[in-house]
Enzyme design. Structure first.
Site, short mmCIF file in Angstrom:
data_model
loop_
_atom_site.label_atom_id
_atom_site.label_comp_id
_atom_site.label_asym_id
_atom_site.label_seq_id
_atom_site.Cartn_x
_atom_site.Cartn_y
_atom_site.Cartn_z
N SER A 90 0.81 -1.23 0.00
CA SER A 90 0.00 0.00 0.00
C SER A 90 0.84 1.28 0.00
CB SER A 90 -0.94 0.01 1.20
OG SER A 90 -2.06 -0.76 0.88
N LYS A 93 0.35 3.47 -2.96
CA LYS A 93 -0.90 4.23 -3.20
C LYS A 93 -0.66 5.73 -3.32
CE LYS A 93 -4.22 0.81 -1.53
NZ LYS A 93 -4.11 -0.25 -0.58
N TYR A 210 -3.02 -3.20 -10.71
CA TYR A 210 -3.05 -2.90 -9.27
C TYR A 210 -2.19 -3.91 -8.50
CZ TYR A 210 -4.82 -2.58 -4.49
OH TYR A 210 -4.90 -2.48 -3.13
N TYR A 262 -4.00 3.46 7.79
CA TYR A 262 -5.14 2.59 8.07
C TYR A 262 -6.01 3.21 9.17
CZ TYR A 262 -2.16 -0.73 5.53
OH TYR A 262 -1.37 -1.34 4.60
N VAL A 280 1.32 -3.44 3.95
CA VAL A 280 1.20 -4.72 4.66
C VAL A 280 2.54 -5.48 4.73
CG1 VAL A 280 0.51 -6.14 2.66
CG2 VAL A 280 -0.41 -6.66 4.92
#
Ligand code: GLU
Length: 465
Positions: A90, A93, A210, A262, A280
């Protein structure tokens, strides 16, 4: 495979100390040793779980721990397992969002994606009231962004994010991500149903991309350069190239700040106060805007999915240094300011002080005193603000310095002159009277010596307001 764990400091090849002092962290070597201490502190932390939803993540040792720093002027320091490749997950992102905005502009990107924290798990199958993903830092938003930001690969290479000799994309990880990606497929179909993509989107190939982007491998060292590019307004500090526009960077940092960690994002913004994005695989991409980019990496994650050691390091960093967005740089004196170069700041401060005394600017002097400025500091001729104000005949300034700031009333400059002698010399009788009255009031029996006067010049800003 065995990777050496080490500590290393690299500064751009400039040999004169004078130049180095102009760097954003003037004493980088001392700063690096503070970082090492924080690194060691977090190293001893146990707890957390290594992500195991794919075997490629599960096999990482929980002992791996690395921190890399790259400043906006290219000073670098690394500690620990900084050459071990791991997946961005992530942490990619914010990068693809930045590229989407850079290529297409804020207005276009936010036609498809919101800007609000979702208050929900990052991979929740959920949209906002307008049927858009909440923000680009959750999976739904990142999947839509994957469709919009197309030139990612190109930018990763340009910024030095893709390390040399390390494949940018790990094919087995990509395969596993795809095989275990049921939730992301569900999100993809939901996004398709709700018409969240630009027209003509092939949703399944976007999902493939992705998964590939999640599987891009970096090292802590190389990812710190990308964080530094964000810290540096979109200019890569190593290559000097503009990779992202200022608007893309500002948007990205804002959303990292509010949504990057998160379900810990609010707490992180509160305690650390810096934009960050966690992944992660155990990475935390942390940005100190206008100063440096940092990558922390350690696989064990806490219950909310953030690296246990990474969170500890970020928290400790901000307890040590005044990097929190809302730290007051003037008054919060207990914290270290690594940006400050002692000499340079002192010169600026004495010039401001003496110039305000020269122009009779009492409000500026009041502001300085309230910012804990030393109102007795001297220039290269050992002259103080009181000397200057007395010589210029600024009674109000003299009064303020004596009564509110309680400065030493009899400092001597390099020629042995006191403010009283200055006032006499230039014929400012009202200043002479004021200094006399003050001296009579406070002179101890036996006459005022500089040392004794110093005793009564205890800083007292109570009367400033
Ligand atoms: N591959 C993961 C997913 O999309 C990324 C998770 C993460 O790093 O938050 O579900």
């Amino acid at each position: 495979m065995c990777y050496a764990s080490h500590k290393e400091t690299l500064v751009p090849n400039i040999n004169t100390t004078a130049f180095r002092k102009k760097f954003v962290i003037p004493d980088f070597v001392s700063f690096a040793s503070e970082i090492d201490a924080l690194y060691e502190n977090a190293k001893n932390l146990g707890g957390g779980q290594v992500a195991d939803y794919i075997p490629q993540l599960a096999r990482f040792s929980p002992d791996l721990w690395a921190v890399s720093i790259c400043t906006v002027d290219g000073q670098r320091h690394t500690a620990g397992d900084t050459k071990v490749p791991f997946c961005l997950q992530s942490c990619v992102k914010p990068l693809k969002y930045a590229i989407a905005v850079h290529d297409h502009g804020t207005e276009y990107v936010h036609r498809f994606i919101g800007k609000e924290p979702s208050g929900l798990r990052f991979n929740k199958l959920f949209l906002n009231e307008e049927d858009k993903p909440h923000n680009p830092m959750v999976n739904a938003g990142a999947i839509v962004c994957t469709r919009i930001g197309t030139k990612l690969e190109f930018n990763l290479v340009e910024t030095g994010l893709r390390p040399q000799n390390v494949p940018a994309l790990s094919a087995p990880r990509f395969q596993s991500e795809r095989e275990s990606g049921d939730r992301n497929f569900a999100i993809g179909y939901y996004l398709k149903e709700k018409k969240c993509f630009p027209e003509g989107t092939d949703m399944t190939s976007i999902l493939d991309l992705y998964f590939q982007l999640c599987s891009i491998e970096v090292t802590c060292e190389s990812a710190s350069v990308m964080a530094a590019t964000l810290a540096n307004g979109g200019f890569c500090p190593i290559t000097g190239e503009r990779v992202l526009g200022p608007e893309a960077v500002r948007n990205t940092l804002s959303l990292m700040h509010s949504c990057g960690m998160y379900d810990f994002s609010g707490q992180f913004a509160f305690h650390v106060g810096l934009p960050a994005k966690s992944g992660v695989a155990g990475g935390i991409l942390l940005v100190v805007p206008n100063v440096m980019g940092i990558m922390c990496w350690s696989p064990p994650l806490d219950k909310l999915g953030n690296s246990v050691r990474g969170i500890q390091f970020c928290t400790d960093l901000v307890s040590l240094c005044n990097f929190h967005n809302y730290d007051n740089l003037k008054h919060f004196v207990k914290k270290l300011d690594p940006r400050r170069e002692g000499g340079d700041q002192r010169v600026k401060s004495v010039i401001n002080l003496l110039f305000a005394a020269y122009t009779g600017d009492v409000s500026a002097l009041r502001r300085f005193a309230l910012s804990s400025m030393d109102m007795e500091q001297r220039d290269y001729d050992s002259r103080t603000a009181l000397h200057v104000a007395a010589a210029e005949g600024h009674v109000e300034v003299v009064k303020f310095l004596l009564e509110a700031c309680r400065v030493n009333p009899v400092p001597k400059d390099r020629w042995g002159n006191t403010p009283m002698e200055e006032a006499v010399h230039f014929g400012h009788h009202d200043v002479v009277t004021m200094l006399q009255d003050y001296n009579n009031k406070y002179s101890p029996p036996g006459g005022a010596t500089e040392d004794k006067e110093k005793e009564i010049s205890e800083k007292n800003i109570d009367g400033l307001l």
